[in-house]
Design a protein around this motif. Structure first.
Motif, mmCIF file in Angstrom:
data_model
loop_
_atom_site.group_PDB
_atom_site.id
_atom_site.type_symbol
_atom_site.label_atom_id
_atom_site.label_comp_id
_atom_site.label_asym_id
_atom_site.label_seq_id
_atom_site.Cartn_x
_atom_site.Cartn_y
_atom_site.Cartn_z
ATOM 1 N N ILE A 1 1.010 -1.329 -0.048
ATOM 2 C CA ILE A 1 0.034 -0.031 0.090
ATOM 3 C C ILE A 1 0.920 1.441 0.204
ATOM 4 C CG2 ILE A 1 -1.670 1.187 1.420
ATOM 5 C CD1 ILE A 1 -2.621 -1.293 2.383
ATOM 6 N N ARG B 1 -3.541 2.295 -4.972
ATOM 7 C CA ARG B 1 -4.338 1.034 -5.262
ATOM 8 C C ARG B 1 -5.581 1.068 -4.632
ATOM 9 N NH1 ARG B 1 -0.304 -3.139 -6.020
ATOM 10 N NH2 ARG B 1 2.014 -2.394 -6.073
ATOM 11 N N LYS B 2 -6.697 0.663 -5.178
ATOM 12 C CA LYS B 2 -7.761 0.338 -4.431
ATOM 13 C C LYS B 2 -7.680 -0.435 -3.143
ATOM 14 C CE LYS B 2 -11.213 2.000 -7.699
ATOM 15 N NZ LYS B 2 -12.531 2.376 -7.868
ATOM 16 N N ILE B 3 -8.389 -0.164 -2.072
ATOM 17 C CA ILE B 3 -8.178 -1.226 -1.029
ATOM 18 C C ILE B 3 -9.729 -1.313 -0.537
ATOM 19 C CG2 ILE B 3 -7.105 -1.538 1.149
ATOM 20 C CD1 ILE B 3 -5.175 0.814 0.346
ATOM 21 N N TYR B 4 -9.951 -2.472 -0.117
ATOM 22 C CA TYR B 4 -11.224 -2.987 0.424
ATOM 23 C C TYR B 4 -10.988 -3.578 1.965
ATOM 24 C CZ TYR B 4 -13.984 -2.055 -3.524
ATOM 25 O OH TYR B 4 -14.533 -1.323 -4.816
ATOM 26 N N ARG B 5 -11.742 -3.447 2.872
ATOM 27 C CA ARG B 5 -11.538 -4.249 3.902
ATOM 28 C C ARG B 5 -12.973 -5.058 4.340
ATOM 29 N NH1 ARG B 5 -11.448 -1.220 10.118
ATOM 30 N NH2 ARG B 5 -11.932 -3.182 11.186
ATOM 31 N N LEU C 1 -17.626 -6.124 1.854
ATOM 32 C CA LEU C 1 -16.383 -5.519 1.501
ATOM 33 C C LEU C 1 -16.683 -4.352 1.306
ATOM 34 C CD1 LEU C 1 -14.839 -8.224 -0.919
ATOM 35 C CD2 LEU C 1 -14.004 -7.697 1.483
ATOM 36 N N VAL C 2 -15.857 -3.229 1.924
ATOM 37 C CA VAL C 2 -16.318 -1.718 1.865
ATOM 38 C C VAL C 2 -14.854 -1.215 1.606
ATOM 39 C CG1 VAL C 2 -17.044 0.155 3.237
ATOM 40 C CG2 VAL C 2 -17.852 -1.986 3.666
ATOM 41 N N GLU C 3 -15.011 -0.379 0.568
ATOM 42 C CA GLU C 3 -13.821 0.466 0.175
ATOM 43 C C GLU C 3 -13.209 1.336 0.984
ATOM 44 O OE1 GLU C 3 -14.581 2.701 -3.526
ATOM 45 O OE2 GLU C 3 -12.433 3.229 -3.740
ATOM 46 N N ILE C 4 -12.110 1.377 1.459
ATOM 47 C CA ILE C 4 -11.419 2.290 2.213
ATOM 48 C C ILE C 4 -10.070 3.024 1.642
ATOM 49 C CG2 ILE C 4 -12.238 1.034 4.510
ATOM 50 C CD1 ILE C 4 -9.027 -0.064 4.717
ATOM 51 N N THR C 5 -9.667 4.119 2.379
ATOM 52 C CA THR C 5 -8.705 4.815 1.626
ATOM 53 C C THR C 5 -7.409 4.162 2.240
ATOM 54 O OG1 THR C 5 -8.546 6.386 3.655
ATOM 55 C CG2 THR C 5 -10.077 6.944 1.617
ATOM 56 N N GLU D 1 -6.995 4.945 5.828
ATOM 57 C CA GLU D 1 -7.718 4.207 6.599
ATOM 58 C C GLU D 1 -7.203 2.766 6.795
ATOM 59 O OE1 GLU D 1 -12.075 6.142 5.868
ATOM 60 O OE2 GLU D 1 -11.379 4.630 4.442
ATOM 61 N N ALA D 2 -6.691 2.532 5.753
ATOM 62 C CA ALA D 2 -5.894 1.159 5.577
ATOM 63 C C ALA D 2 -4.767 1.105 6.847
ATOM 64 C CB ALA D 2 -5.568 0.642 4.386
#
Lengths: 96, 96, 96, 96
Positions: free
Chosen positions: C37, C44-48, C54-58, C61-62
């Protein structure tokens, strides 16, 4: 001796049942996914998971995957049901 | 005493086999993912999961990850097969 | 009686160890994710993942999530190590 | 005989408790997801997992899913708590 045998069969029956229920649940989830994918709303992105990778797939690929998986699950669930009946017969004979 | 030993070996054999089959399944899934990623269709987005996070990776990163993982799995599967042979030998000696 | 006690302690030790190793593996995965990251490549797109969502996070936030989780894991791993030492002491006393 | 019965009840109690805790954890995760989804930041993409497929869903669909799942979890957690109380009563009677 018979009590041990019955206990082992009970345990096996329980494992087979859990496996069948897991497959039935997965099948239900795929049915639900199919409903959403083919539903009214405009295109949705879809990913398929392979071990620790998620790869984007098309709607058509997803539907084909669901149909193929459903067939495989149905066969396996039928096989497990047969095994459950078999074990229950063995158990009823032990109890006679 | 020997019955207990044999039972323990049987249990261990079963665990090693399940672990090997899990790895073989994961390897198959990665092979399948590689086929899709490198296939004809235009670029697909790919994510890799790390614990509870999914991070977007490129096609090249995905292929490199698959190749490295495949090597690691192959080594581990070979090691587990060796262990299975070992346990089966011990079992056959117990039964003699 | 002592053999049973030792067996139970062995089993408990094994469970605590497995739990610790699982946490160590998850921590390693988060470290790896952080490396990717924060690495050179463009965003890169990130999901949690939360249960089955699954929710997209910045990126921020990651990273915050990774740092907080790492601290929690470290504490838990330390606690489990302490428990392992405790069980091993009990075992060594039983064997004396 | 009573010791065996107590042991089985203890085991069952443990399993019911673990199941309840798993559900409570999943509920917490969904609460957290809801907080993020409905939070200040601009729209986030959301996916829902169905077996090995991830399908994009809207914010509204996600919130509806969370609310419905929360209700189902609450009912199940209540049911499991009742079962725990039941088992503990049986255990206390055995010990009298």
């Amino acid at each position: 001796m018979e009590a041990v045998k019955a206990y082992e069969l009970q345990l096996e029956l329980q494992q087979v049942r859990e496996l069948r229920k897991t497959l039935e649940l997965k099948m239900k989830e795929l049915d639900y996914a199919e409903g959403i994918i083919t539903g009214a709303k405009s295109e949705r992105k879809i990913y398929r998971s392979f071990s620790d990778l998620l790869v984007e797939i098309t709607k058509e690929e997803a539907i084909e995957h669901i149909e193929r998986t459903r067939l495989a699950y149905k066969r396996e669930i039928e096989r497990l049901r047969g095994k459950e009946r078999e074990i229950m017969e063995k158990l009823s004979k032990l109890r006679v």
